[in-house]
Design an enzyme around this catalytic site. Structure first.
Site, PDB file in Angstrom:
ATOM      1  N   ARG A   1     -16.706   5.690   2.700  1.00 14.49           N
ATOM      2  CA  ARG A   1     -17.167   7.080   2.717  1.00 14.49           C
ATOM      3  C   ARG A   1     -17.035   7.761   1.353  1.00 14.49           C
ATOM      4  O   ARG A   1     -17.587   8.847   1.156  1.00 14.49           O
ATOM      5  CB  ARG A   1     -16.417   7.888   3.777  1.00 14.49           C
ATOM      6  CG  ARG A   1     -14.946   8.101   3.507  1.00 14.49           C
ATOM      7  CD  ARG A   1     -14.291   8.954   4.586  1.00 14.49           C
ATOM      8  NE  ARG A   1     -12.901   9.252   4.269  1.00 14.49           N
ATOM      9  CZ  ARG A   1     -11.873   8.501   4.603  1.00 14.49           C
ATOM     10  NH1 ARG A   1     -12.078   7.378   5.282  1.00 14.49           N
ATOM     11  NH2 ARG A   1     -10.635   8.846   4.264  1.00 14.49           N
TER      12      ARG A   1
ATOM     13  N   ARG B   1      -4.825  15.756   6.662  1.00 20.54           N
ATOM     14  CA  ARG B   1      -5.470  15.533   5.362  1.00 20.54           C
ATOM     15  C   ARG B   1      -5.667  16.860   4.621  1.00 20.54           C
ATOM     16  O   ARG B   1      -5.483  16.940   3.407  1.00 20.54           O
ATOM     17  CB  ARG B   1      -6.802  14.827   5.613  1.00 20.54           C
ATOM     18  CG  ARG B   1      -7.576  14.356   4.389  1.00 20.54           C
ATOM     19  CD  ARG B   1      -8.654  13.419   4.901  1.00 20.54           C
ATOM     20  NE  ARG B   1      -9.611  13.018   3.888  1.00 20.54           N
ATOM     21  CZ  ARG B   1     -10.852  13.474   3.789  1.00 20.54           C
ATOM     22  NH1 ARG B   1     -11.282  14.389   4.655  1.00 20.54           N
ATOM     23  NH2 ARG B   1     -11.666  13.029   2.866  1.00 20.54           N
TER      24      ARG B   1
ATOM     25  N   GLN C   1       2.951  11.358  -1.709  1.00 21.18           N
ATOM     26  CA  GLN C   1       3.030  11.898  -0.357  1.00 21.18           C
ATOM     27  C   GLN C   1       4.448  11.883   0.207  1.00 21.18           C
ATOM     28  O   GLN C   1       4.728  12.534   1.216  1.00 21.18           O
ATOM     29  CB  GLN C   1       2.070  11.139   0.566  1.00 21.18           C
ATOM     30  CG  GLN C   1       0.617  11.402   0.236  1.00 21.18           C
ATOM     31  CD  GLN C   1      -0.354  10.641   1.125  1.00 21.18           C
ATOM     32  OE1 GLN C   1       0.004  10.163   2.201  1.00 21.18           O
ATOM     33  NE2 GLN C   1      -1.596  10.507   0.672  1.00 21.18           N
TER      34      GLN C   1
ATOM     35  N   HIS D   1       0.843  -1.204   0.000  1.00 19.90           N
ATOM     36  CA  HIS D   1       0.000   0.000   0.000  1.00 19.90           C
ATOM     37  C   HIS D   1       0.871   1.244   0.000  1.00 19.90           C
ATOM     38  O   HIS D   1       1.641   1.487   0.934  1.00 19.90           O
ATOM     39  CB  HIS D   1      -0.907   0.015   1.228  1.00 19.90           C
ATOM     40  CG  HIS D   1      -1.951   1.096   1.198  1.00 19.90           C
ATOM     41  ND1 HIS D   1      -2.987   1.098   0.302  1.00 19.90           N
ATOM     42  CD2 HIS D   1      -2.121   2.205   1.955  1.00 19.90           C
ATOM     43  CE1 HIS D   1      -3.762   2.160   0.504  1.00 19.90           C
ATOM     44  NE2 HIS D   1      -3.253   2.851   1.504  1.00 19.90           N
TER      45      HIS D   1
ATOM     46  N   HIS E   1      -9.529   0.973   1.609  1.00 17.56           N
ATOM     47  CA  HIS E   1      -9.385   1.419   2.995  1.00 17.56           C
ATOM     48  C   HIS E   1     -10.617   0.963   3.785  1.00 17.56           C
ATOM     49  O   HIS E   1     -11.741   1.078   3.298  1.00 17.56           O
ATOM     50  CB  HIS E   1      -9.319   2.948   3.073  1.00 17.56           C
ATOM     51  CG  HIS E   1      -8.091   3.550   2.484  1.00 17.56           C
ATOM     52  ND1 HIS E   1      -8.130   4.552   1.538  1.00 17.56           N
ATOM     53  CD2 HIS E   1      -6.776   3.327   2.712  1.00 17.56           C
ATOM     54  CE1 HIS E   1      -6.898   4.920   1.213  1.00 17.56           C
ATOM     55  NE2 HIS E   1      -6.057   4.180   1.909  1.00 17.56           N
TER      56      HIS E   1
ATOM     57  N   HIS F   1      -5.516  -0.981   6.635  1.00 23.75           N
ATOM     58  CA  HIS F   1      -5.509  -0.411   7.987  1.00 23.75           C
ATOM     59  C   HIS F   1      -6.314  -1.258   8.973  1.00 23.75           C
ATOM     60  O   HIS F   1      -5.738  -1.928   9.816  1.00 23.75           O
ATOM     61  CB  HIS F   1      -5.998   1.047   8.004  1.00 23.75           C
ATOM     62  CG  HIS F   1      -5.187   1.964   7.167  1.00 23.75           C
ATOM     63  ND1 HIS F   1      -3.814   2.074   7.290  1.00 23.75           N
ATOM     64  CD2 HIS F   1      -5.528   2.818   6.162  1.00 23.75           C
ATOM     65  CE1 HIS F   1      -3.360   2.941   6.424  1.00 23.75           C
ATOM     66  NE2 HIS F   1      -4.374   3.405   5.715  1.00 23.75           N
TER      67      HIS F   1
ATOM     68  N   ASP G   1       2.294   3.294   2.768  1.00 27.74           N
ATOM     69  CA  ASP G   1       1.193   4.251   2.781  1.00 27.74           C
ATOM     70  C   ASP G   1       1.650   5.681   2.473  1.00 27.74           C
ATOM     71  O   ASP G   1       1.947   6.013   1.335  1.00 27.74           O
ATOM     72  CB  ASP G   1       0.471   4.163   4.113  1.00 27.74           C
ATOM     73  CG  ASP G   1      -0.881   4.889   4.100  1.00 27.74           C
ATOM     74  OD1 ASP G   1      -1.256   5.437   3.050  1.00 27.74           O
ATOM     75  OD2 ASP G   1      -1.563   4.905   5.132  1.00 27.74           O
TER      76      ASP G   1
END
Length: 452
Positions: A208, A81, A59, A54, A230, A267, A318
């Site tokens: 979500r 975030r 990032q 993952h 996720h 996660h 991640d």
């Protein structure tokens, strides 16, 4: 053909001495012999190399820049975030390619042979598509061709800003697709996956961010390849899903989605005991990112309960704040010790802590990417790494004890050579193309100074 001879090697059958491994021109292991004289390239200790299951490559350029307190004294994942959203609006395809190549280089130097890239940065700032719909995915593929890492590309479906179906906000607009455009983007991305060991999956981002109806039919819509998502990462996420859909995330997913061994759930740090055992029984892999989960305050995955229920697990980097294979395993184990007041929690009667963790992530990573790897045996991709047994950290150690010393007393500087599907990309602890990859990354950081 390549021939590697190891003083000791971890085979599917266990530790063996004086091991010859032949790798064919396609990058697969063609023969293994034990107890034979030295020939070919000689190495002290040969291990299978695992998958980084993952990653959000871009990032990495933010690493170390989000440790200041935000305006809210209760700084959390959600304030981090918002910083991430502001940063990514500055990224161009050229930036994405340079950062991704740097990340993949670091993965290889850490001992990973394959990058499962959970790729959701699809469109231009403002949300308009590029002329080539999968432009940024093509840049991830280009990076993998430069670095030689195995790639499991996971284009991400991202539709909404929350469980109530609200529109994507300014920071998320570059991620967004409806199902039709996502399907076209995924097909366009797969068109350039030319490496024989590359693989294409599908990734609904989370409960979500994807509609209930589409989540329920993901497995039918994409019947081939791995599926990553996720799940149950943050308390606020659990609260939102429960309020909107009447069930906790894991509970809803198990009741409404066809979850099986194709799935990798990322996660899973906010699960009840019952959810942990039920999801483990589904045969899905738990994709764990202990360094990032620690950095963002996600919580502690219930690894002991999961393992005792027969669950499969893998590790990934991640947010890429650090890319450190041994440290991911160490952090996973230490989190269990801190929570439970125990020691060597993952150890079994016949395997040490390090060996059991390493075996688990080898098998889980291969399953989660549908990659024929994670083991030294004939027919598997030659995903391999060597450790420097001449180091003071491994001196006098062998077999499981050497693995434990690497994971708990050393670090990834002990990794000397790495092959990905037979591509010998790391020698002497450094990637073959390190100077040019680092130079391009530095140029990108200079171009992004205002955003950083």
């Amino acid at each position: 053909m390549q021939t590697i001879w190891a003083e000791t090697a971890l085979l599917s059958s266990g530790w063996a001495s004086d091991v010859r491994v032949d790798v064919d021109d396609a990058g697969r292991i063609s023969a293994i012999e034990t107890g034979v004289p030295a020939t070919g390239q000689r190495v002290p200790m040969l291990l299978p190399a695992p998958v980084n299951v993952h990653s959000h490559a871009f990032q990495r350029a933010m690493a170390g820049l989000t440790e200041k307190r935000g305006p809210d004294p209760r700084d959390s994942f959600w304030t981090w975030r918002q910083l991430m959203f502001r940063f990514l609006d500055r990224l161009t395809p050229d930036h994405i390619e340079a950062i991704t190549a740097f990340v993949q280089m670091e993965m290889l130097e850490a001992g990973y042979a394959c990058n499962a890239e959970f790729h959701y940065l699809h469109h231009q700032p403002g949300g308009a598509a590029y002329d080539t719909l999968a432009e940024t995915a093509h840049r991830v593929i280009a990076a993998s061709e430069q670095t030689g890492i195995g790639l499991c590309l996971l284009p991400v479906l991202y539709q909404f800003g929350g469980c109530d179906g609200r529109d994507l906000g300014p920071g998320q607009i570059r991620f967004g697709n409806d199902l039709e455009r996502y399907t076209a983007l995924r097909e366009d991305a797969g068109r350039l996956l030319n490496a024989p060991d590359a693989n294409l999956g599908a990734s609904p981002h989370s409960l979500r961010a994807v509609g209930r109806e589409d989540l329920a039919q993901v497995a039918q819509l994409f019947p081939q390849g791995p599926i990553h998502m996720h799940l149950a990462e943050q308390r606020a996420e659990v609260t939102e899903v429960e309020a909107a859909w009447g069930a906790r995330p894991v509970e809803w997913a198990l009741q409404n989605m066809e979850i099986d061994s194709r799935w990798c759930m990322i996660h899973c740090t906010q699960m009840t005991s019952e959810e942990t055992e039920a999801l483990a029984r589904s045969q899905a892999v738990a994709g764990l990112c202990p360094i990032t989960e620690s950095s963002l305050g996600d919580g502690i995955f219930d690894g002991i309960r999961w393992a005792n229920a027969g669950g499969a697990m893998a590790v990934g980097s991640d947010s890429n704040i650090r890319i450190a294979l041994a440290e991911e395993l160490r952090t996973l184990d230490y989190s269990q010790r801190l929570r439970d007041g125990s020691r060597a929690a993952f150890a079994s009667a016949d395997k040490s802590t390090g060996r059991r963790l390493f075996d688990a992530v080898l098998e889980g990573g291969a399953q989660a990417t549908q990659r024929q790897a994670g083991k030294l045996e004939v027919g598997a991709w030659a995903d391999m790494l060597t450790l420097d047994t001449g180091s003071e950290h491994l001196w006098g150690r062998k077999d499981d004890t050497a693995l434990d010393a690497w994971i708990f007393a050393g670090d990834d500087r002990l990794v000397r050579d790495v092959w990905s599907a037979g591509r010998h990309m790391v020698t002497g602890g450094q990637h073959r193309r390190r100077p040019e990859i680092v130079a391009a990354y530095k140029q990108t950081i200079d171009a992004l100074k205002a955003a950083l």
